[in-house]
Design a protein around this motif. Structure first.
Motif, PDB file in Angstrom:
ATOM      1  N   ALA A 558       0.809  -1.250   0.043  1.00  0.00           N
ATOM      2  CA  ALA A 558      -0.031  -0.088   0.224  1.00  0.00           C
ATOM      3  C   ALA A 558       0.689   1.211  -0.059  1.00  0.00           C
ATOM      4  O   ALA A 558       0.636   2.161  -0.812  1.00  0.00           O
ATOM      5  N   ASP A 559       1.862   1.234   0.856  1.00  0.00           N
ATOM      6  CA  ASP A 559       2.943   2.451   0.963  1.00  0.00           C
ATOM      7  C   ASP A 559       3.479   2.505  -0.661  1.00  0.00           C
ATOM      8  O   ASP A 559       3.471   3.674  -1.141  1.00  0.00           O
ATOM      9  N   LEU A 560       3.696   1.363  -1.086  1.00  0.00           N
ATOM     10  CA  LEU A 560       4.330   1.574  -2.365  1.00  0.00           C
ATOM     11  C   LEU A 560       3.477   2.133  -3.538  1.00  0.00           C
ATOM     12  O   LEU A 560       3.846   2.930  -4.572  1.00  0.00           O
ATOM     13  N   GLU A 561       2.155   1.696  -3.352  1.00  0.00           N
ATOM     14  CA  GLU A 561       1.030   2.551  -4.372  1.00  0.00           C
ATOM     15  C   GLU A 561       0.843   3.886  -3.777  1.00  0.00           C
ATOM     16  O   GLU A 561       0.937   4.751  -4.941  1.00  0.00           O
ATOM     17  N   ARG A 562       1.282   4.250  -2.723  1.00  0.00           N
ATOM     18  CA  ARG A 562       1.075   5.605  -2.467  1.00  0.00           C
ATOM     19  C   ARG A 562       2.332   6.492  -3.034  1.00  0.00           C
ATOM     20  O   ARG A 562       1.841   7.626  -3.473  1.00  0.00           O
ATOM     21  N   LEU A 563       3.294   5.845  -3.001  1.00  0.00           N
ATOM     22  CA  LEU A 563       4.440   6.625  -3.518  1.00  0.00           C
ATOM     23  C   LEU A 563       4.489   6.608  -4.907  1.00  0.00           C
ATOM     24  O   LEU A 563       4.616   7.600  -5.780  1.00  0.00           O
ATOM     25  N   GLN A 564       3.810   5.634  -5.843  1.00  0.00           N
ATOM     26  CA  GLN A 564       3.568   5.649  -7.022  1.00  0.00           C
ATOM     27  C   GLN A 564       2.722   6.949  -7.409  1.00  0.00           C
ATOM     28  O   GLN A 564       2.844   7.588  -8.279  1.00  0.00           O
ATOM     29  N   ARG A 565       1.520   6.900  -6.588  1.00  0.00           N
ATOM     30  CA  ARG A 565       0.610   8.041  -6.910  1.00  0.00           C
ATOM     31  C   ARG A 565       1.411   9.396  -6.824  1.00  0.00           C
ATOM     32  O   ARG A 565       1.013  10.243  -7.386  1.00  0.00           O
ATOM     33  N   ILE A 566       2.157   9.450  -5.655  1.00  0.00           N
ATOM     34  CA  ILE A 566       2.598  10.681  -5.320  1.00  0.00           C
ATOM     35  C   ILE A 566       3.920  11.240  -6.431  1.00  0.00           C
ATOM     36  O   ILE A 566       3.829  12.403  -6.880  1.00  0.00           O
ATOM     37  N   ARG A 567       4.587  10.222  -7.265  1.00  0.00           N
ATOM     38  CA  ARG A 567       5.348  10.358  -8.178  1.00  0.00           C
ATOM     39  C   ARG A 567       4.610  11.001  -9.356  1.00  0.00           C
ATOM     40  O   ARG A 567       5.081  11.718  -9.987  1.00  0.00           O
TER      41      ARG A 567
END
Length: 579
Positions: A558-567
């Motif tokens: 989930a954190d990696l998905e959040r990071l992807q959205r942030i990028r």
């Protein structure tokens, strides 16, 4: 002079940048990277104020305050009056004027569209000369300014002193524009503009020249005459501020945020991906640990490769001190020679007050130039040391501001008074009588041999001649003695200036060294910390229970998905900035 605290206008771009940084900071805190969290917090503080500070300066009686009033379409600046304190003009519901605060700045508000768009104007006193104290005080405001408008009189060309001052302005603030006012008073203002363009080009200054007439704008505004308003050039100047300066400020803010998001998210993503790899395949834990150890060795190798940055900093600071001190001595020595040459032109006591003012202004100008040199060389040194690290650290160089000369210019006094200037008329009369008596006595005794009386026309004539000669010699000696005293007074003053300014300069350069040392020490340690934290996470993952392992895999995903959205959001910001 310190700038007042500012509270920026919240725009869509600012809100988006704040949301991105807040979201990324929450992910960063889950991996325990407090160093990266501090970096994101600093980025949020940078975008907390997106207003554009513009200092308005220029020649006295060129219409600085009239230009400010025209930009805000209100009488917020005092036209035709001496204003010793700069005025900070910000957006407000109505026109207000607050007396000077503790920092010496007058606070003014006005309900102007330009101010509401995010512009803050600083109206400064007109310059009595590029080497005056008012010029030095204006330069002290520039480290906190984003742009400068230099107002020149359109009835005549720029002077050599104006060009020199413009160079100082551009050295302290990269965005400088020249506003040519009063074009309504000169039908040949276009010729003046062309001549000014040639002067600036020859001096290596590529500055925009914006012709305006504040008086025409005032008349058009009073009579609601849109034709006169457009003819005044003020709308074009306002458009330049909006389209070039405000847009550039927003672009820089976005680039800074995007760079921080990219660097931080890359490091957090690396740590989370490594942890997911270990959690999903425990058999590969040893391989993952080996890979992380290799990453740590690579980080240590980078640290070793860049470990010579303290030597580069030390050598650079030494060279910086030598260059600044040598420049100051050369300037003061040249000024001493110029002052001594001026003293030998006549009796210094007759124009001592004027000479005192002149040398004070010259010292202020030379000291200001020296501190601007120190500022420029310090910034270059910071860039040189930053080059020892990776490319993504070039944008995190700490800001250096050491060109403030306000306290330095007050650390020394004026020239000493001339003791020999106190000679009385009585002394000269006594010298004249002594010479006259000698002449009467010598010639009188000689003429007695010819049967004449001791006092006769010949002895009286001789007395007058010798008396006049004695007075002339006395005046010549007094003049020479005053010139010698004046040279000694100049030397003493220059010794005091060299001591006081040199002491303050060394103190500020030591502060530059400490700032750069602390900053780049943190950068070097941060890179090693990243690898150490990843290895520590690997060790904890090995001992974690299988059920906890699955839960952790879900959380990390989930954190990696959040990071992807942030990028992706950061990428959209970058595209908008490029557009």
């Amino acid at each position: 002079m310190s700038a007042p605290a500012l509270v920026g206008k919240v725009t869509d771009a600012t809100a988006t940048m704040t949301e991105i940084l807040t979201d990324l900071q929450s992910v960063t805190e889950t991996v325990g990277r407090t160093d990266l969290s501090r970096r994101l917090a600093a980025a949020q503080r940078r975008i907390g104020d997106d207003r554009l500070r513009i200092v308005v300066t220029g020649e006295s009686r060129a219409g600085l305050s009239s230009i400010v009033n025209a930009l805000v379409a209100a009488d917020v600046a005092l036209v035709g009056q001496h204003t010793p304190q700069p005025a900070v003009i910000e957006h407000g519901d109505r026109v207000t004027r607050t007396p000077a605060r503790r920092d010496g700045l007058v606070s003014v508000t006005a309900p102007a569209e330009l101010l509401a768009a995010g512009v803050v104007l600083i109206d400064t006193p007109g310059l009595e000369g590029p080497e005056s104290r008012s010029a030095a005080a204006t330069l002290d405001l520039l480290p906190t300014a984003d742009a400068v408008l230099f107002v020149a009189d359109g009835t005549h060309e720029l002077t050599i002193g104006d060009v020199r001052y413009l160079k100082q302005l551009q050295a302290a603030c990269s965005v400088v524009a020249c506003v040519i006012n009063k074009i309504d008073a000169n039908p040949r203002w276009a010729d003046v503009q062309r001549a000014n363009r040639k002067l600036l080009t020859d001096a290596g200054l590529d500055l925009p020249l914006l012709p305006v007439s504040a008086e025409t704008h005032r008349a058009g505004h009073r009579g609601s005459d849109n034709g006169k308003i457009v003819e005044s050039g003020i709308p074009q100047l306002t458009g330049y501020i909006r389209e070039h300066l405000l847009a550039r400020a927003a672009l820089l803010a976005r680039e800074s945020v995007i760079n921080d998001v990219r660097v931080v998210s890359d490091q957090v993503t690396l740590a989370l991906n490594s942890e997911v790899t270990r959690l999903q395949d425990p058999q590969r834990d040893l391989v993952a640990r080996t890979h992380l150890e290799q990453a740590r060795q690579a980080a240590l190798a980078l640290r070793k490769r860049t470990s010579n940055w303290p030597y580069a900093l030390g050598d650079g600071v030494t060279e910086l001190n030598v260059a600044v001190e040598h420049d100051l001595r050369n300037r003061l020595r040249a000024l001493i020679r110029e002052a001594e040459h001026d003293v030998t032109k006549g009796d210094p006591s007759k124009r001592w007050a004027q000479f005192n003012t002149w040398i004070g202004d010259r010292i202020n100008a030379e000291v200001t130039e020296n501190f601007l040199l120190a500022q420029r060389l310090s910034v270059e040194l910071a860039g040189t040391v930053a080059a020892r690290f990776a490319e993504d650290e070039r944008n995190s160089v700490p800001r250096i501001r050491i060109s403030d000369t306000r306290d330095v210019l007050d650390s020394y006094g004026p020239l000493e008074e001339l003791e020999s200037a106190k000679g009385s008329i009585t002394q000269r009369a006594v010298s004249a009588l002594r010479g006259s008596y000698s002449g009467v006595l010598m010639i009188g005794v000689a003429t007695t041999l010819a049967g004449l009386a001791l006092v006769n026309p010949w002895s009286i004539a001789a007395g007058l001649v010798l008396g006049g000669h004695t007075v002339w010699e006395d005046l010549k000696n007094v003049k020479a003695r005053r010139q010698l005293e004046a040279k000694i007074a100049v030397g003493k003053l220059m010794d005091e200036v060299s001591f006081q300014v040199g002491k303050e300069s060394k103190q500020r350069l030591r502060e530059v060294q400490r700032t750069l040392r602390d900053h780049f020490t943190e950068v070097a340690e941060q890179r090693a910390t990243a690898a150490d934290a990843a290895i520590a996470d690997a060790a904890r993952a090995v001992d974690r229970h299988e059920d906890d392992r699955r839960d952790r895999v879900s959380t990390v995903a989930a954190d990696l998905e959040r990071l992807q959205r942030i990028r992706m959001r950061a990428a959209h910001l970058a595209e908008a900035a490029a557009a």
